[in-house]
Write a protein that holds these residues in place. Structure first.
Motif, short mmCIF file in Angstrom:
data_model
loop_
_atom_site.label_atom_id
_atom_site.label_comp_id
_atom_site.label_asym_id
_atom_site.label_seq_id
_atom_site.Cartn_x
_atom_site.Cartn_y
_atom_site.Cartn_z
N LEU A 252 0.84 -1.21 0.00
CA LEU A 252 0.00 0.00 0.00
C LEU A 252 0.87 1.26 0.00
CD1 LEU A 252 -2.81 -0.95 2.55
CD2 LEU A 252 -2.93 -0.96 0.05
N SER A 253 0.66 2.10 -0.99
CA SER A 253 1.39 3.37 -1.03
C SER A 253 0.91 4.33 0.04
CB SER A 253 1.23 4.01 -2.42
OG SER A 253 1.74 3.18 -3.43
N SER A 254 -0.23 4.04 0.65
CA SER A 254 -0.77 4.92 1.69
C SER A 254 -0.17 4.63 3.07
CB SER A 254 -2.30 4.79 1.75
OG SER A 254 -2.69 3.44 1.81
N VAL A 255 0.80 3.70 3.14
CA VAL A 255 1.51 3.45 4.40
C VAL A 255 2.68 4.41 4.49
CG1 VAL A 255 2.81 1.77 5.76
CG2 VAL A 255 0.84 1.03 4.41
N THR A 256 2.69 5.25 5.50
CA THR A 256 3.77 6.23 5.70
C THR A 256 4.36 6.04 7.09
OG1 THR A 256 2.27 7.90 6.62
CG2 THR A 256 2.54 7.87 4.22
N ASN A 257 5.48 6.71 7.32
CA ASN A 257 6.14 6.59 8.61
C ASN A 257 5.29 7.15 9.74
OD1 ASN A 257 8.58 6.75 6.51
ND2 ASN A 257 9.27 5.64 8.31
N ASP A 258 4.58 8.25 9.49
CA ASP A 258 3.71 8.81 10.52
C ASP A 258 2.60 7.85 10.90
OD1 ASP A 258 5.23 11.08 10.56
OD2 ASP A 258 3.85 12.30 9.37
N LEU A 259 2.05 7.16 9.89
CA LEU A 259 0.99 6.20 10.16
C LEU A 259 1.53 5.01 10.95
CD1 LEU A 259 -1.93 5.29 9.78
CD2 LEU A 259 -1.24 4.26 7.60
N ILE A 260 2.70 4.52 10.57
CA ILE A 260 3.31 3.40 11.30
C ILE A 260 3.55 3.79 12.75
CG2 ILE A 260 5.33 1.91 11.47
CD1 ILE A 260 5.59 2.09 8.45
N SER A 261 4.03 5.01 12.96
CA SER A 261 4.27 5.50 14.32
C SER A 261 2.99 5.50 15.14
CB SER A 261 4.89 6.90 14.27
OG SER A 261 5.13 7.40 15.56
N ASP A 262 1.89 5.93 14.52
CA ASP A 262 0.60 5.91 15.23
C ASP A 262 0.19 4.49 15.58
OD1 ASP A 262 0.50 8.64 15.06
OD2 ASP A 262 -0.90 8.69 13.37
N ILE A 263 0.38 3.55 14.64
CA ILE A 263 -0.06 2.17 14.86
C ILE A 263 0.69 1.53 16.01
CG2 ILE A 263 -0.09 -0.14 13.82
CD1 ILE A 263 -0.68 1.20 11.13
N VAL A 264 1.98 1.81 16.14
CA VAL A 264 2.78 1.12 17.16
C VAL A 264 2.86 1.88 18.48
CG1 VAL A 264 4.16 -0.04 15.41
CG2 VAL A 264 4.94 2.16 16.31
N ILE A 265 2.42 3.16 18.49
CA ILE A 265 2.54 3.96 19.72
C ILE A 265 1.19 4.34 20.29
CG2 ILE A 265 3.35 6.16 20.66
CD1 ILE A 265 5.73 6.02 18.80
N SER A 266 0.24 4.71 19.42
CA SER A 266 -1.06 5.20 19.89
C SER A 266 -1.80 4.15 20.70
CB SER A 266 -1.91 5.66 18.71
OG SER A 266 -3.22 6.01 19.14
N PRO A 267 -2.42 4.53 21.82
CA PRO A 267 -3.19 3.56 22.63
C PRO A 267 -4.46 3.09 21.93
CG PRO A 267 -3.43 5.80 23.49
CD PRO A 267 -2.37 5.87 22.45
N GLU A 268 -4.84 3.72 20.82
CA GLU A 268 -6.03 3.26 20.09
C GLU A 268 -5.80 1.93 19.41
OE1 GLU A 268 -6.71 6.51 17.43
OE2 GLU A 268 -8.17 7.44 18.77
N TYR A 269 -4.53 1.59 19.18
CA TYR A 269 -4.19 0.36 18.47
C TYR A 269 -3.67 -0.68 19.45
CZ TYR A 269 -4.38 3.21 14.21
OH TYR A 269 -4.78 4.04 13.19
N ASN A 270 -3.83 -1.94 19.03
CA ASN A 270 -3.33 -3.05 19.84
C ASN A 270 -2.67 -4.09 18.93
OD1 ASN A 270 -2.91 -4.44 22.27
ND2 ASN A 270 -4.76 -5.66 21.99
N VAL A 271 -1.94 -3.60 17.91
CA VAL A 271 -1.35 -4.46 16.88
C VAL A 271 -0.12 -5.15 17.43
CG1 VAL A 271 -0.28 -4.52 14.60
CG2 VAL A 271 -2.26 -3.04 15.01
N ARG A 272 -0.11 -6.48 17.33
CA ARG A 272 1.03 -7.29 17.76
C ARG A 272 1.93 -7.67 16.59
NH1 ARG A 272 -0.92 -5.80 22.04
NH2 ARG A 272 -1.35 -7.09 23.88
N LEU A 273 1.32 -8.00 15.45
CA LEU A 273 2.07 -8.38 14.26
C LEU A 273 1.67 -7.44 13.13
CD1 LEU A 273 1.65 -12.28 14.40
CD2 LEU A 273 3.60 -10.92 15.19
#
Length: 463
Positions: free
Chosen positions: A130-151
Motif C-alpha cells: 500500500l502506497s498509503s503506508v507512511t512513517n507517521d501512520l506506522i508510528s501511530d499504529i505502534v505507539i497510539s493507545p487506540e491500536y493493539n497491533v502485535r504483528l
C-alpha cells in the motif's frame, strides 16, 4: 403431521448464523474473508451484526493489502501538485504534508474501524504493497493507545522511509522504554509479497514491452529472479527458512546496512522476517576468507551481518553438525527464529515463528533447527547448486589446498577431465593440504562433476 414436521426440522442443516456462533468455526473462517465481505455479512441482519461486531476475534486479523478504499495508484505518486484523486476531489490544501496526503485513504479505513469500535481488537494487521503506508501512520499504529497491533506487515510499501523506520524501531526498543511496551512484537518487512496471477501477467507484459513499472523490481536490491518469485515461501514443500533453499534475502540486503544495528537493538523485543548471522559468524570467525575478514573488520566490526542464506537442517556436509548454539525449536528462545509467512490470525508471536514439523523417513518427528548464514561466512565453502556447506572443522579453504587439485581443476574440460574418484580421493602424493571441496561455486564431489559430464558431450560447455 406434527411428528412429520418435527422430523423434517431436525434433518435441516444448521444455519450460517448458528455455525458462526461457534467460536472455533468463527475464528477459523473470518480470517479468510476480505474486510468488505465481513462488513457485507454484518449488514445482512442485526444478528450477524451483533455477532461480528461484538466478538473480539472477528477482527483480530485484518488484511488491508487488497482493500480498495486504502489503495493509492502508483500513477498518482508523481502528481501530488495537481490535486484531484480518488479520495480527494478538491485541490490539495497547501498545509497538507506529503505523509498526510499519501496516508489519507488508509487513515479513512482505519477511522471506519475505530467508529465501529473494533480497531482495538486488531492484533495482526497486513498492509503489504500500500502506497498509503507512511512513517507517521506506522508510528501511530505502534505507539497510539487506540491500536493493539502485535504483528504488522508492511512489505513493499513504497512510501516508507527506511531510515525513519529504523529510528522508530530503535526508539521503541530502547532500554529506558516503559514497562509493557512496545505492543508490537513482530514486523514483516524484508520478504517480497507473492504476486497474484494478474500481477505476474502484468509484470511480464510490461517487462516484455520495456516499460518501467513500480513493482517488485524497483524495490531495494532488485529482484530475486523469475524462478524464485513464483515460490517465495515454500521450497520442496517446506518453508524456505528451513530448507536448503540458498539465498533467501533480496540482493539489496546482502551488503552492510543500518538494518543490522536495528535488528541488534530490537533483539528479544521485536522479531522480524529476517535474522542476524550470529551463530554461523562465531563458528566461522577463524576461517573467514581474508577479503571477507578485512571487509567485516573495516565495516561495522563486531556487528553480525544479516543472514541471507538458508542451508536447511542437515548441517555440515562433512560431519553433520550445526553451528554452535544454532537455534533449536523447543529449546531456544522463540525470538531467535524469523517470522514466517503467513502471519497467524491470533496475533501470537510464538505461532508466527513456529517452524514446520521435521518428519523423518521412519515417521518420527525431530526438533527443527535453524541454520542460516551470511554470504561472507560461506565464501569458498558452499555449493550454489545443492547448497552443501562445510564447517570450520571439516574444511578450511584459506589454510591449505593441494596444488595438484588446483592444476587439475584449471585444466579440466580443456585437456583433462578428472573422474569422480580422482576428485574425491585425489591422485597426488602430497601429504599436506586439504582436497578442494568447492570450485567456481560448485561442490567438486557432486555438482561440478555432473556439470562437466553434462557438458562433455557434443555441444556441451566443454564440447
Amino acid at each position: 403431521m406434527a411428528l412429520e414436521k418435527s422430523s423434517a426440522s431436525e434433518s435441516l442443516p444448521p444455519s450460517l448464523l448458528e455455525l458462526l456462533s461457534n467460536s472455533l468455526i468463527l475464528d477459523n473462517t473470518v480470517p479468510h474473508l476480505p474486510l468488505s465481505g465481513i462488513f457485507a455479512l454484518s449488514r445482512t441482519s442485526h444478528s450477524f451484526r451483533e455477532l461480528l461486531l461484538r466478538t473480539p476475534s472477528a477482527f483480530r486479523y485484518v488484511d488491508l493489502s487488497k482493500c480498495r478504499g486504502a489503495y493509492v495508484s502508483p500513477n498518482l505518486l508523481t502528481r501530488i501538485d495537481i490535486g484531484g484523486n480518488s479520495w480527494r476531489a478538491e485541490r490539495i490544501d497547501e498545509n497538507l504534508t506529503e505523509d498526510e496526503f499519501y496516508a489519507g485513504p488508509l487513515r479513512g479505513v482505519l477511522s471506519h474501524l475505530r467508529r465501529m469500535k473494533v480497531l482495538a481488537n486488531v492484533q495482526t494487521l497486513v498492509l503489504d504493497g500500500l502506497s498509503s503506508v507512511t512513517n507517521d501512520l506506522i508510528s501511530d499504529i505502534v505507539i497510539s493507545p487506540e491500536y493493539n497491533v502485535r504483528l504488522l506487515s508492511i512489505r513493499k510499501c513504497l512510501n516508507v522511509n527506511e531510515a525513519k523506520l529504523q529510528q522508530l524501531l530503535r526508539h521503541l526498543c530502547r532500554p529506558s522504554r516503559p514497562e509493557g511496551t512496545p505492543r508490537l512484537q513482530g514486523l514483516y518487512f524484508f520478504s517480497i509479497p507473492a504476486l497474484t496471477p494478474w500481477q505476474k501477467e502484468r509484470e511480464m507484459r510490461h517487462n516484455a514491452a520495456g516499460v518501467l513499472t513500480l513493482g517488485v523490481t524497483t524495490s531495494q536490491g532488485a529482484q530475486l529472479g523469475a524462478s524464485q518469485l513464483d515460490d517465495l515461501f515454500v521450497f520442496d514443500g517446506v518453508d524456505r527458512w528451513y530448507a536448503p533453499s540458498g539465498r533467501i534475502m533480496v540482493q539489496g540486503y546482502v551488503q552492510r546496512s543500518p538494518w543490522e544495528e536495528t535488528l541488534l537493538a530490537c533483539a528479544g523485543v521485536i522479531s522480524f522476517d529476517a535474522v542476524l548471522c550470529t551463530h554461523m559468524h562465531k563458528d566461522m570467525a577463524d576461517v573467514l576468507h581474508p577479503a571477507s575478514r578485512d571487509y567485516l573488520a573495516e565495516i561495522k566490526a563486531g556487528i553480525p551481518p544479516l543472514a541471507t542464506f538458508a542451508l536447511g537442517p542437515g548441517g555440515c556436509a562433512g560431519c553433520g553438525r550445526a553451528p554452535h548454539n544454532a537455534p533449536v525449536w523447543g529449546v531456544s528462545d522463540p525470538r531467535e527464529f524469523p517470522l514466517l509467512w503467513p502471519p497467524p490470525s491470533n496475533g501470537r508471536l510464538v505461532d508466527a515463528v513456529r517452524p514446520p514439523k521435521k518428519v523423518m523417513e521412519d515417521g518420527s518427528i525431530r526438533a527443527q533447527r535453524l541454520i542460516v548464514s551470511c554470504t561472507w561466512c560461506l565464501t569458498n565453502r558452499h555449493c550454489d547448486n545443492c547448497h552443501r556447506w562445510w564447517c570450520s572443522d571439516c574444511y578450511n579453504p584459506t589454510n591449505s589446498k593441494k596444488l595438484s587439485d588446483l592444476e587439475r581443476l584449471n585444466r579440466a574440460g580443456l585437456s583433462y577431465l578428472p573422474s569422480r574418484e580422482e576428485l574425491s580421493n585425489g591422485s597426488s602424493g602430497e601429504k599436506d593440504g586439504d582436497h578442494i571441496k568447492v570450485f567456481n561455486g560448485l561442490c567438486v564431489e557432486n555438482c561440478l562433476v555432473s556439470e562437466w559430464m553434462a557438458g562433455a558431450g557434443g555441444g556441451g560447455m566443454w564440447g
